[in-house]
Design a protein around this motif. Sequence first.
Motif, PDB file in Angstrom:
ATOM      1  N   GLN A 144       0.835  -1.204   0.000  1.00  0.00           N
ATOM      2  CA  GLN A 144       0.000   0.000   0.000  1.00  0.00           C
ATOM      3  C   GLN A 144       0.871   1.256   0.000  1.00  0.00           C
ATOM      4  O   GLN A 144       0.582   2.221  -0.722  1.00  0.00           O
ATOM      5  N   ALA A 145       1.932   1.264   0.805  1.00  0.00           N
ATOM      6  CA  ALA A 145       2.820   2.423   0.868  1.00  0.00           C
ATOM      7  C   ALA A 145       3.482   2.672  -0.483  1.00  0.00           C
ATOM      8  O   ALA A 145       3.579   3.826  -0.935  1.00  0.00           O
ATOM      9  N   LEU A 146       3.930   1.610  -1.127  1.00  0.00           N
ATOM     10  CA  LEU A 146       4.543   1.764  -2.453  1.00  0.00           C
ATOM     11  C   LEU A 146       3.531   2.279  -3.470  1.00  0.00           C
ATOM     12  O   LEU A 146       3.860   3.137  -4.305  1.00  0.00           O
ATOM     13  N   TYR A 147       2.309   1.797  -3.393  1.00  0.00           N
ATOM     14  CA  TYR A 147       1.251   2.275  -4.292  1.00  0.00           C
ATOM     15  C   TYR A 147       1.026   3.777  -4.083  1.00  0.00           C
ATOM     16  O   TYR A 147       0.917   4.532  -5.056  1.00  0.00           O
ATOM     17  N   GLN A 148       0.969   4.205  -2.829  1.00  0.00           N
ATOM     18  CA  GLN A 148       0.790   5.629  -2.532  1.00  0.00           C
ATOM     19  C   GLN A 148       1.938   6.450  -3.105  1.00  0.00           C
ATOM     20  O   GLN A 148       1.729   7.523  -3.679  1.00  0.00           O
ATOM     21  N   LYS A 149       3.161   5.943  -2.963  1.00  0.00           N
ATOM     22  CA  LYS A 149       4.326   6.653  -3.497  1.00  0.00           C
ATOM     23  C   LYS A 149       4.250   6.754  -5.024  1.00  0.00           C
ATOM     24  O   LYS A 149       4.533   7.804  -5.599  1.00  0.00           O
ATOM     25  N   ILE A 150       3.871   5.675  -5.670  1.00  0.00           N
ATOM     26  CA  ILE A 150       3.758   5.675  -7.134  1.00  0.00           C
ATOM     27  C   ILE A 150       2.679   6.650  -7.588  1.00  0.00           C
ATOM     28  O   ILE A 150       2.872   7.399  -8.558  1.00  0.00           O
ATOM     29  N   GLN A 151       1.552   6.667  -6.879  1.00  0.00           N
ATOM     30  CA  GLN A 151       0.473   7.603  -7.227  1.00  0.00           C
ATOM     31  C   GLN A 151       0.976   9.041  -7.115  1.00  0.00           C
ATOM     32  O   GLN A 151       0.704   9.867  -7.986  1.00  0.00           O
ATOM     33  N   GLY A 152       1.714   9.349  -6.051  1.00  0.00           N
ATOM     34  CA  GLY A 152       2.265  10.687  -5.871  1.00  0.00           C
ATOM     35  C   GLY A 152       3.268  11.038  -6.958  1.00  0.00           C
ATOM     36  O   GLY A 152       3.272  12.163  -7.475  1.00  0.00           O
ATOM     37  N   GLN A 153       4.099  10.087  -7.330  1.00  0.00           N
ATOM     38  CA  GLN A 153       5.072  10.322  -8.392  1.00  0.00           C
ATOM     39  C   GLN A 153       4.385  10.514  -9.736  1.00  0.00           C
ATOM     40  O   GLN A 153       4.806  11.351 -10.540  1.00  0.00           O
ATOM     41  N   LEU A 155       1.427  11.848 -10.212  1.00  0.00           N
ATOM     42  CA  LEU A 155       0.895  13.218 -10.199  1.00  0.00           C
ATOM     43  C   LEU A 155       1.996  14.224 -10.484  1.00  0.00           C
ATOM     44  O   LEU A 155       1.808  15.171 -11.258  1.00  0.00           O
ATOM     45  N   GLN A 156       3.163  14.022  -9.858  1.00  0.00           N
ATOM     46  CA  GLN A 156       4.281  14.930 -10.065  1.00  0.00           C
ATOM     47  C   GLN A 156       4.772  14.873 -11.507  1.00  0.00           C
ATOM     48  O   GLN A 156       5.049  15.919 -12.114  1.00  0.00           O
ATOM     49  N   ILE A 157       4.863  13.691 -12.073  1.00  0.00           N
ATOM     50  CA  ILE A 157       5.295  13.542 -13.472  1.00  0.00           C
ATOM     51  C   ILE A 157       4.318  14.236 -14.408  1.00  0.00           C
ATOM     52  O   ILE A 157       4.718  14.960 -15.333  1.00  0.00           O
ATOM     53  N   ASN A 158       3.019  14.039 -14.162  1.00  0.00           N
ATOM     54  CA  ASN A 158       2.011  14.695 -15.009  1.00  0.00           C
ATOM     55  C   ASN A 158       2.101  16.208 -14.907  1.00  0.00           C
ATOM     56  O   ASN A 158       1.991  16.922 -15.910  1.00  0.00           O
ATOM     57  N   SER A 159       2.310  16.724 -13.699  1.00  0.00           N
ATOM     58  CA  SER A 159       2.445  18.169 -13.500  1.00  0.00           C
ATOM     59  C   SER A 159       3.683  18.699 -14.213  1.00  0.00           C
ATOM     60  O   SER A 159       3.630  19.734 -14.890  1.00  0.00           O
ATOM     61  N   LEU A 160       4.811  18.000 -14.059  1.00  0.00           N
ATOM     62  CA  LEU A 160       6.040  18.432 -14.722  1.00  0.00           C
ATOM     63  C   LEU A 160       5.915  18.341 -16.245  1.00  0.00           C
ATOM     64  O   LEU A 160       6.413  19.221 -16.965  1.00  0.00           O
ATOM     65  N   SER A 161       5.241  17.320 -16.736  1.00  0.00           N
ATOM     66  CA  SER A 161       5.018  17.189 -18.186  1.00  0.00           C
ATOM     67  C   SER A 161       4.194  18.357 -18.705  1.00  0.00           C
ATOM     68  O   SER A 161       4.471  18.900 -19.783  1.00  0.00           O
ATOM     69  N   GLN A 162       3.190  18.738 -17.931  1.00  0.00           N
ATOM     70  CA  GLN A 162       2.347  19.875 -18.313  1.00  0.00           C
ATOM     71  C   GLN A 162       3.183  21.157 -18.332  1.00  0.00           C
ATOM     72  O   GLN A 162       3.076  21.959 -19.262  1.00  0.00           O
ATOM     73  N   GLN A 163       4.029  21.351 -17.327  1.00  0.00           N
ATOM     74  CA  GLN A 163       4.893  22.537 -17.275  1.00  0.00           C
ATOM     75  C   GLN A 163       5.850  22.565 -18.459  1.00  0.00           C
ATOM     76  O   GLN A 163       6.082  23.622 -19.062  1.00  0.00           O
ATOM     77  N   ILE A 164       6.419  21.427 -18.790  1.00  0.00           N
ATOM     78  CA  ILE A 164       7.335  21.350 -19.934  1.00  0.00           C
ATOM     79  C   ILE A 164       6.603  21.707 -21.223  1.00  0.00           C
ATOM     80  O   ILE A 164       7.126  22.451 -22.065  1.00  0.00           O
ATOM     81  N   SER A 165       5.405  21.194 -21.388  1.00  0.00           N
ATOM     82  CA  SER A 165       4.609  21.512 -22.578  1.00  0.00           C
ATOM     83  C   SER A 165       4.334  23.006 -22.663  1.00  0.00           C
ATOM     84  O   SER A 165       4.419  23.605 -23.747  1.00  0.00           O
ATOM     85  N   GLU A 166       4.009  23.622 -21.531  1.00  0.00           N
ATOM     86  CA  GLU A 166       3.737  25.065 -21.520  1.00  0.00           C
ATOM     87  C   GLU A 166       5.001  25.854 -21.847  1.00  0.00           C
ATOM     88  O   GLU A 166       4.965  26.838 -22.601  1.00  0.00           O
ATOM     89  N   ILE A 167       6.139  25.443 -21.304  1.00  0.00           N
ATOM     90  CA  ILE A 167       7.407  26.117 -21.586  1.00  0.00           C
ATOM     91  C   ILE A 167       7.741  25.996 -23.075  1.00  0.00           C
ATOM     92  O   ILE A 167       8.140  26.965 -23.719  1.00  0.00           O
ATOM     93  N   LYS A 168       7.577  24.806 -23.629  1.00  0.00           N
ATOM     94  CA  LYS A 168       7.835  24.600 -25.072  1.00  0.00           C
ATOM     95  C   LYS A 168       6.919  25.485 -25.902  1.00  0.00           C
ATOM     96  O   LYS A 168       7.354  26.089 -26.896  1.00  0.00           O
ATOM     97  N   GLN A 169       5.672  25.566 -25.519  1.00  0.00           N
ATOM     98  CA  GLN A 169       4.703  26.386 -26.254  1.00  0.00           C
ATOM     99  C   GLN A 169       5.122  27.856 -26.195  1.00  0.00           C
ATOM    100  O   GLN A 169       5.084  28.556 -27.206  1.00  0.00           O
ATOM    101  N   ASN A 170       5.524  28.322 -24.993  1.00  0.00           N
ATOM    102  CA  ASN A 170       5.968  29.721 -24.842  1.00  0.00           C
ATOM    103  C   ASN A 170       7.226  29.987 -25.665  1.00  0.00           C
ATOM    104  O   ASN A 170       7.347  31.046 -26.295  1.00  0.00           O
ATOM    105  N   LEU A 171       8.173  29.044 -25.680  1.00  0.00           N
ATOM    106  CA  LEU A 171       9.392  29.224 -26.477  1.00  0.00           C
ATOM    107  C   LEU A 171       9.079  29.242 -27.965  1.00  0.00           C
ATOM    108  O   LEU A 171       9.687  30.014 -28.729  1.00  0.00           O
ATOM    109  N   LEU A 172       8.142  28.437 -28.385  1.00  0.00           N
ATOM    110  CA  LEU A 172       7.751  28.390 -29.781  1.00  0.00           C
ATOM    111  C   LEU A 172       7.119  29.708 -30.197  1.00  0.00           C
ATOM    112  O   LEU A 172       7.428  30.262 -31.262  1.00  0.00           O
ATOM    113  N   ILE A 173       6.281  30.250 -29.317  1.00  0.00           N
ATOM    114  CA  ILE A 173       5.625  31.546 -29.616  1.00  0.00           C
ATOM    115  C   ILE A 173       6.683  32.659 -29.682  1.00  0.00           C
ATOM    116  O   ILE A 173       6.640  33.499 -30.570  1.00  0.00           O
TER     117      ILE A 173
END
Length: 176
Positions: A144-153, A155-173
């Motif tokens: 259960q603890a490992l599952y919780q850690k993976i779920q948190g990671q 979420l963090q990966i998805n957030s960072l991916s979204q930030q990277i996409s936004e940065i790429k979009q801003n650089l492209l503009i």
Amino acid sequence: MYNDDQNPVPTVSLIEELTDDELANCVGGTGYINPAEQEIPGNHGTLNALGLQDNLHLYLDPDGSKRFLSDRYVKEVVADVDVQAILLGIANLPITSWKYKNQDETIRHIGPMAQDFAAIFNCGESDRFINSVDANGVALAAIQALYQKIQGQDLQINSLSQQISEIKQNLLIKSQ
């Protein structure tokens, strides 16, 4: 299988041809402490499965598998556990390879010492034995603890991916 009176119900078994001694020597065989040396009915006659007769929390199927009583209605003082602390406990639990003093040199086992297990997880009746119920509980809590850690990671990966996409979009503009 057992009926309501906990008497064995005859079933077809792949191991019913084994003697009780052969069954006890199978991989996964178990021993029980029984100062009174009570005899318990087995596949062929009686089985000196020490301590089994008076153990209200353990049932053996005719095929030899163990079932531990885990019904919520026979438990009290139930409390949640900190699964992250359990996972940290496992990380700090020494796991070694060893043999029992009375076994052949070629037979090896892997696992913790009961004293370390008891000190880290504070469970069980003694620091000389690891109860299977406790070992299973610790393993499930760690999962259960490992599952919780993976779920948190995730979420963090998805957030960072979204930030990277936004940065790429801003650089492209900006580059246009």
